[in-house]
Design a protein around this motif. Structure first.
Motif, PDB file in Angstrom:
ATOM      1  N   UNK A 188      12.789  -8.419 -45.475  1.00  0.00           N
ATOM      2  CA  UNK A 188      12.111  -8.196 -46.748  1.00  0.00           C
ATOM      3  C   UNK A 188      12.112  -6.728 -47.142  1.00  0.00           C
ATOM      4  N   UNK A 189      12.126  -5.861 -46.156  1.00  0.00           N
ATOM      5  CA  UNK A 189      12.129  -4.425 -46.438  1.00  0.00           C
ATOM      6  C   UNK A 189      13.550  -3.862 -46.540  1.00  0.00           C
ATOM      7  N   UNK A 190      14.492  -4.520 -45.895  1.00  0.00           N
ATOM      8  CA  UNK A 190      15.857  -3.986 -45.831  1.00  0.00           C
ATOM      9  C   UNK A 190      16.764  -4.454 -46.957  1.00  0.00           C
ATOM     10  N   UNK A 191      16.443  -5.567 -47.616  1.00  0.00           N
ATOM     11  CA  UNK A 191      17.325  -6.113 -48.649  1.00  0.00           C
ATOM     12  C   UNK A 191      17.412  -5.162 -49.834  1.00  0.00           C
ATOM     13  N   UNK A 192      18.616  -5.022 -50.371  1.00  0.00           N
ATOM     14  CA  UNK A 192      18.818  -4.101 -51.490  1.00  0.00           C
ATOM     15  C   UNK A 192      18.365  -4.737 -52.807  1.00  0.00           C
ATOM     16  N   UNK A 193      18.085  -3.883 -53.765  1.00  0.00           N
ATOM     17  CA  UNK A 193      17.700  -4.358 -55.095  1.00  0.00           C
ATOM     18  C   UNK A 193      18.832  -5.174 -55.713  1.00  0.00           C
ATOM     19  N   UNK A 194      20.065  -4.753 -55.458  1.00  0.00           N
ATOM     20  CA  UNK A 194      21.230  -5.482 -55.979  1.00  0.00           C
ATOM     21  C   UNK A 194      21.294  -6.897 -55.404  1.00  0.00           C
ATOM     22  N   UNK A 233      -3.513 -19.398 -47.833  1.00  0.00           N
ATOM     23  CA  UNK A 233      -4.207 -19.006 -49.059  1.00  0.00           C
ATOM     24  C   UNK A 233      -3.685 -17.666 -49.584  1.00  0.00           C
ATOM     25  N   UNK A 234      -3.428 -17.629 -50.864  1.00  0.00           N
ATOM     26  CA  UNK A 234      -2.997 -16.400 -51.511  1.00  0.00           C
ATOM     27  C   UNK A 234      -1.499 -16.161 -51.502  1.00  0.00           C
ATOM     28  N   UNK A 235      -0.730 -17.008 -50.835  1.00  0.00           N
ATOM     29  CA  UNK A 235       0.729 -16.835 -50.794  1.00  0.00           C
ATOM     30  C   UNK A 235       1.362 -17.868 -51.725  1.00  0.00           C
ATOM     31  N   UNK A 236       1.721 -17.430 -52.919  1.00  0.00           N
ATOM     32  CA  UNK A 236       2.374 -18.310 -53.881  1.00  0.00           C
ATOM     33  C   UNK A 236       3.863 -17.984 -53.861  1.00  0.00           C
ATOM     34  N   UNK A 237       4.653 -19.004 -53.546  1.00  0.00           N
ATOM     35  CA  UNK A 237       6.093 -18.813 -53.447  1.00  0.00           C
ATOM     36  C   UNK A 237       6.797 -19.326 -54.697  1.00  0.00           C
ATOM     37  N   UNK A 238       7.914 -18.730 -55.004  1.00  0.00           N
ATOM     38  CA  UNK A 238       8.697 -19.052 -56.195  1.00  0.00           C
ATOM     39  C   UNK A 238       8.981 -20.555 -56.254  1.00  0.00           C
ATOM     40  N   UNK A 244      10.327 -12.164 -51.449  1.00  0.00           N
ATOM     41  CA  UNK A 244      10.761 -12.151 -50.044  1.00  0.00           C
ATOM     42  C   UNK A 244       9.640 -11.696 -49.116  1.00  0.00           C
ATOM     43  N   UNK A 245       8.768 -10.834 -49.604  1.00  0.00           N
ATOM     44  CA  UNK A 245       7.606 -10.437 -48.784  1.00  0.00           C
ATOM     45  C   UNK A 245       6.655 -11.619 -48.600  1.00  0.00           C
ATOM     46  N   UNK A 246       6.415 -12.367 -49.675  1.00  0.00           N
ATOM     47  CA  UNK A 246       5.549 -13.540 -49.572  1.00  0.00           C
ATOM     48  C   UNK A 246       6.150 -14.591 -48.644  1.00  0.00           C
ATOM     49  N   UNK A 247       7.452 -14.772 -48.710  1.00  0.00           N
ATOM     50  CA  UNK A 247       8.109 -15.713 -47.804  1.00  0.00           C
ATOM     51  C   UNK A 247       7.932 -15.269 -46.354  1.00  0.00           C
ATOM     52  N   UNK A 248       8.104 -13.978 -46.103  1.00  0.00           N
ATOM     53  CA  UNK A 248       7.912 -13.445 -44.749  1.00  0.00           C
ATOM     54  C   UNK A 248       6.475 -13.656 -44.283  1.00  0.00           C
ATOM     55  N   UNK A 249       5.509 -13.450 -45.172  1.00  0.00           N
ATOM     56  CA  UNK A 249       4.091 -13.681 -44.821  1.00  0.00           C
ATOM     57  C   UNK A 249       3.853 -15.152 -44.491  1.00  0.00           C
ATOM     58  N   UNK A 250       4.436 -16.046 -45.273  1.00  0.00           N
ATOM     59  CA  UNK A 250       4.285 -17.485 -45.041  1.00  0.00           C
ATOM     60  C   UNK A 250       4.820 -17.844 -43.648  1.00  0.00           C
ATOM     61  N   UNK A 251       6.005 -17.356 -43.332  1.00  0.00           N
ATOM     62  CA  UNK A 251       6.601 -17.641 -42.024  1.00  0.00           C
ATOM     63  C   UNK A 251       5.784 -17.016 -40.896  1.00  0.00           C
ATOM     64  N   UNK A 252       5.246 -15.831 -41.130  1.00  0.00           N
ATOM     65  CA  UNK A 252       4.442 -15.168 -40.104  1.00  0.00           C
ATOM     66  C   UNK A 252       3.202 -16.005 -39.771  1.00  0.00           C
TER      67      UNK A 252
END
Length: 123
Positions: A84-90, A32-37, A102-110
């Protein structure tokens, strides 16, 4: 045809395509609450194609695998959380993802890992 990734209750090895068709999908409420692209809703499945390149780069695993065992899902979750924290903006721009994606994806996997779920990639 797209790629749909499902959190499922683990199956005993060997895993056949026939057995995967009978797999029990995890309850949507856990995610619940994790909407992925590309998915448009929170739940125990998501559209994997937007995330495939990112997941392969960070974890070395493809979302196109028919079956990913729970122990591997746990390893992927750990890598995705730090990634999710290490990936660059580029890199995010190149992948057409946001940091929230990427944070939501990490939460889903967690959540999937914490509940001992396996993954099923259907395409």
């Amino acid at each position: 045809m797209g790629l749909d990734v499902f959190a499922i209750y683990p199956l005993q090895e060997p895993v056949s395509e026939r057995r995967l068709n009978k797999a029990i999908v995890a309850p949507d409420e856990l995610f619940e609450g994790i909407v992925l692209k590309g998915s448009g809703r929170a739940g125990s499945s998501f559209r994997g194609r937007p995330y495939e390149d990112y997941v392969v780069e960070v974890t070395g695993n493809s979302l196109y695998f028919f079956y990913t065992a729970p122990d591997e899902v746990k390893k992927m979750a750990e890598k995705l959380e730090s990634g999710a924290e290490e990936i660059s903006d580029e890199d995010l721009r190149e992948l057409e993802l946001t940091r929230e994606d990427v944070r939501n994806l990490a939460r889903w996997f967690k959540i999937a890992a914490a509940n001992g779920f396996a993954l099923h990639g259907s395409f």
